[in-house]
Design a protein around this motif. Structure first.
Motif, PDB file in Angstrom:
ATOM      1  N   ASP A  23      77.966  12.807   3.877  1.00  0.00           N
ATOM      2  CA  ASP A  23      78.039  13.655   2.685  1.00  0.00           C
ATOM      3  C   ASP A  23      78.937  13.026   1.633  1.00  0.00           C
ATOM      4  OD1 ASP A  23      76.359  15.620   3.705  1.00  0.00           O
ATOM      5  OD2 ASP A  23      78.011  16.804   4.523  1.00  0.00           O
ATOM      6  N   GLN A  70      82.699  25.236   1.633  1.00  0.00           N
ATOM      7  CA  GLN A  70      82.611  24.042   0.815  1.00  0.00           C
ATOM      8  C   GLN A  70      83.983  23.752   0.238  1.00  0.00           C
ATOM      9  OE1 GLN A  70      79.279  22.935  -1.047  1.00  0.00           O
ATOM     10  NE2 GLN A  70      78.164  23.726   0.677  1.00  0.00           N
ATOM     11  N   PRO A  98      80.253  19.992   1.834  1.00  0.00           N
ATOM     12  CA  PRO A  98      80.258  20.923   2.971  1.00  0.00           C
ATOM     13  C   PRO A  98      81.369  20.619   3.972  1.00  0.00           C
ATOM     14  CG  PRO A  98      78.079  19.972   2.628  1.00  0.00           C
ATOM     15  CD  PRO A  98      79.018  19.224   1.750  1.00  0.00           C
ATOM     16  N   LYS A 151      72.725  23.701  10.672  1.00  0.00           N
ATOM     17  CA  LYS A 151      73.036  24.325   9.388  1.00  0.00           C
ATOM     18  C   LYS A 151      73.950  25.533   9.558  1.00  0.00           C
ATOM     19  CE  LYS A 151      72.415  24.477   4.960  1.00  0.00           C
ATOM     20  NZ  LYS A 151      73.038  23.519   4.087  1.00  0.00           N
ATOM     21  N   GLU A 196      77.784  25.274   9.254  1.00  0.00           N
ATOM     22  CA  GLU A 196      78.461  25.062   7.987  1.00  0.00           C
ATOM     23  C   GLU A 196      79.373  26.240   7.700  1.00  0.00           C
ATOM     24  OE1 GLU A 196      77.199  24.291   3.412  1.00  0.00           O
ATOM     25  OE2 GLU A 196      75.955  23.417   4.975  1.00  0.00           O
TER      26      GLU A 196
END
Length: 90
Positions: free
Chosen positions: A39, A9, A24, A3, A6
């Motif tokens: 995704d 976006q 993302p 995570k 990341e």
């Protein structure tokens, strides 16, 4: 990918029902940023077509970096040539 990898976006203007969707984007320095195909499928109901897997990353690694087209192989940031010159296998 973890995570914390990341980065940001990207907003896709025409998601399902014409509504904007945020997808993302992950950093993969020194390589270009990445979008996960899962995704795109989950958020936009899109699949990725990559004939010959010429633009597909098979995994994410914090230890190695490989760019076959440019002849780059690094281990923990060190060029493999430098490591091989100084390595002792005894």
């Amino acid at each position: 990918m973890r995570k914390e990898e990341e980065q940001r976006q990207v907003v896709v203007a025409h998601g399902p029902a014409g509504k904007p969707v945020e997808v993302p984007v992950f950093r993969s320095s020194p390589a270009p940023a990445l979008l996960r195909a899962s995704d795109l499928q989950q958020l936009l109901n899109l699949r990725v077509y990559d004939p010959g897997f010429t633009n597909t990353a098979s995994c994410s690694s914090a230890i190695t970096f490989i760019n076959g087209e440019k002849g780059i192989l690094r281990y923990r940031g060190y060029p493999i040539e430098q490591l091989a010159e100084k390595a002792s296998f005894l």
